[in-house]
Design a protein around this motif. Structure first.
Motif: not given
Length: 652
Positions: A276-287
């Motif tokens: 799922t692609i969503g909002l609320g990621v803690p960092s742009p480096s999540w991937g």
């Protein structure tokens, strides 16, 4: 004068005559040769440029170009090509230009824009006399209701292309289905752009619009949905003896999702991986962080890795070598991007002390209820767990036979209640709580449930808690996937009526015993078809007056509708419509044909509208169904209004 002197006197002038003649012949031959070479050279140059419609001729030094050029550009190219090899002054251009075809029809198109403020119509459509524009305006008025309609349609006095009506019918259906949309209709293509409020609504829109797409018309669906807000932003990957799998997968962008999926496949996952692609990621480096953690888990062998926002928990499998664990954890801790914090857990080796009897189990089935066994804390804490279970599953459906034990591990009741909450979401399943593990197995008809349970348990227990989910999706339990299609609903009811028709006593509108048995069988089918708009159509033979037959057919259709209602069937998706004698299916000249014409039909509502608007009822006012007649749309969206009852000759 001697003979020799006479011969000499004659030969002298003759030689000059012969020499002159030879000179003229040579000159003529040379001129012809030059003309021929000039013609050949010009033809060669023009042929190399693809110009094969020019007739080249020459007369002395002049070269003539004759023929008809397809356009002015081609004419200029021919003259330029000839002038490239001979003096332009010697080229005599006698080329004509073909008359331009001004009768080519325009490409018809219609833009339909709909939002909360109303509907706008812009475009050029076919339709001699404005009939098409009038029909579209009526259809749009039905769709718009009280909203404003801005009509900027222009009509051309030209016949419609072959697939125009089908494309237009589909475009209008799409516009009614989608409250915020832009629909562009061409004769051979329909483009639909829209936004759904949720992912579920987006999936519903796509499912509806993928049905009954017109043949010969390309359909392009671009329906999006806003990204969900995911909190906490969670991902969990399990690697065991059977391979790897995501129990929940989230990403902030499409590239990050592709990166995570690729890392999961490399770590042993198989098949199609939903993420799922969503909002609320803690960092742009999540991937990057997820990819790094999955690579570390793969090197470690077996275990789980869980992300809860910026907290990363790596739990190794019991029995993992300490040196391997230390090496992998040290490298992972160094490689994770900033912001992310790592907690690594290596379970203690199993001993007699750690395999004590502390255990809690619960089973649940939607029909049989819940059954709780095992150990709970004494006093009010244990009582609160039992009360919570009764509230979840229902007091009458909860069988509690637990034992109070004082020395249970810390947080035992919290783990049990979190597990019971997750268990209650399943159709059926089993919960096992042990000191070092919470295990949940079962079945569900919800494709998103595993992701929700993962977030629930991570949030309730903490990212460092070890739990195992083995929840399987069963399509038969999915209330949406298991629904019959509109065509299947119609086919099931038709099969019942093929065995026994719904009949009435002569001149009566009462449901007799035979008709009642048929309604009993139909009433068993209809609860599965509440999502399908259908029409109950009443029909008569041609005996008697037209107005009388029309009223009789309407009363009989109403009687069937009321008969179903009396049998406990929800009839909000059904419409009763009387057609009288206007739609025979056999000849009225003999009793067999009249018997076939006296009937009750269940039809998909849009099919019935198409048939009515196509001219089966001469006195019926024009409706949007008239536009649909060519498209044969069989499944109109649920919001469609039923057609008005036909007006009988007496005006009733």
């Amino acid at each position: 004068m001697s003979i020799s002197e006479r011969i000499s006197a004659l030969v002298g002038p003759a030689s000059f005559v012969v020499a002159g003649g030879l000179s003229v012949a040579v000159a003529i031959f040379a001129a012809i040769t030059i003309e021929r070479r000039t013609i050949e050279d010009v033809e060669t140059v023009l042929a190399a440029d693809g110009i094969d419609w020019v007739l080249v001729s020459a007369n002395g030094l002049q070269v003539f170009l004759d023929g008809t050029a397809p356009n002015e550009v081609a004419r200029f190219r021919a003259q330029t090509g000839a002038s490239a090899i001979i003096d332009p002054d010697r080229v005599i251009n006698r080329l004509d230009v073909a008359a331009a075809d001004t009768a080519a029809p325009p490409r018809f198109s219609l833009d339909l824009l709909r939002n909360g403020d109303g509907i706008q119509l812009i475009g050029l459509i076919p339709g001699p006399g404005g009939d098409e524009a009038f029909a579209i305006a009526e259809a749009i008025a039905d769709i718009a209701g009280e909203a404003e309609v801005v009509n900027m349609i222009e009509s051309a006095e030209l016949a419609a292309p072959e697939t125009w009506d089908a494309a237009l019918a589909y475009g209008l259906r799409a516009l009614e289905t989608l409250p915020r949309s832009k629909v562009t209709v061409f004769a051979d293509r329909v483009e639909v752009e829209a936004v759904g409020e949720t992912r579920e609504q987006r999936a519903e829109f796509i499912a509806q619009l993928q049905q009954d797409q017109p043949e010969g018309v390309e359909v392009v669906l671009d329906i999006s949905a806003p990204r969900p807000v995911i909190t906490p932003f969670t991902l969990r990957f399990v690697r065991d003896a059977e391979g790897g799998r995501f129990e929940t997968c989230t990403a902030d962008t499409a590239p990050a999702r592709d990166r995570i999926v690729a890392a999961g496949l490399a770590a042993g996952a198989t098949g199609v991986i939903p993420c799922t692609i969503g909002l609320g990621v803690p960092s742009p480096s999540w991937g990057e962080a997820v990819e790094t953690a999955l690579e570390a888990l793969a090197r470690l062998g077996q275990g789980t890795v869980t992300f809860s926002d910026a907290d990363v928990t790596l739990i190794a499998a019991q029995g993992t070598a300490q040196v391997d664990f230390d090496t992998v954890v040290g490298e992972l801790d160094a490689d994770l991007p900033d912001v992310f914090s790592l907690q690594a857990i290596l379970p203690e080796p199993e001993t007699l002390a750690s395999t004590g009897p502390a255990r809690f189990t619960a089973t649940f089935d939607a029909e049989d209820g819940a059954r709780l066994r095992g150990r709970l804390p004494p006093g009010s804490i244990g009582q609160s767990v039992q009360t919570y279970a009764s509230a979840l599953f229902g007091a009458d459906a909860t069988d509690i036979a637990t034992r109070e034990v004082a020395d249970l591990p810390q947080g035992w009741s919290v783990r049990v209640m979190a597990g019971l909450t997750a268990l209650s979401e399943l159709n059926d399943g089993q919960l096992v709580v042990e000191p070092d593990l919470l295990r949940l197995t079962g079945n569900t008809g919800d494709t998103e449930l595993v992701s929700r349970l993962t977030r629930l348990l991570t949030e309730e227990l903490g990212p460092g808690e070890n739990y195992d989910l083995d929840v399987r999706y069963v399509e038969a339990l999915d209330p949406v996937a298991s629904q019959p299609t509109p065509e299947q609903c119609e086919s099931r009811i038709r099969a019942i009526q093929e065995e026994t028709k719904i009949t009435f006593d002569p001149g009566s509108t009462e449901i007799n015993d035979t008709a009642g048995e048929v309604l009993d069988a139909i009433a068993e089918v209809l609860p599965d078809c509440l999502h399908v708009r259908m029409e109950i159509g009443g029909h008569t033979d041609a005996q008697g007056g037209e107005g009388m037959n029309l009223n009789l057919s309407q009363r009989r259709a109403d009687a069937v509708l009321n008969g179903l209602l009396a049998r406990g069937v929800l009839v909000t998706n059904l419409t009763a419509q009387g057609y009288g004698e206007s739609q025979p299916i056999a000849s009225n000249d003999d009793e067999d044909g009249r018997e076939q014409n006296r009937r009750i039909e269940f039809r998909l509502l849009a099919s019935a509208e198409v048939a009515a608007a196509a001219g089966d009822i001469d006195d019926q006012p024009r409706t949007r169904g008239g536009i649909l007649a060519q498209g044969e749309i069989a499944d109109w969206p649920f919001e469609i209004r039923p057609l008005p009852r036909p007006i009988n000759p007496d005006g009733e």
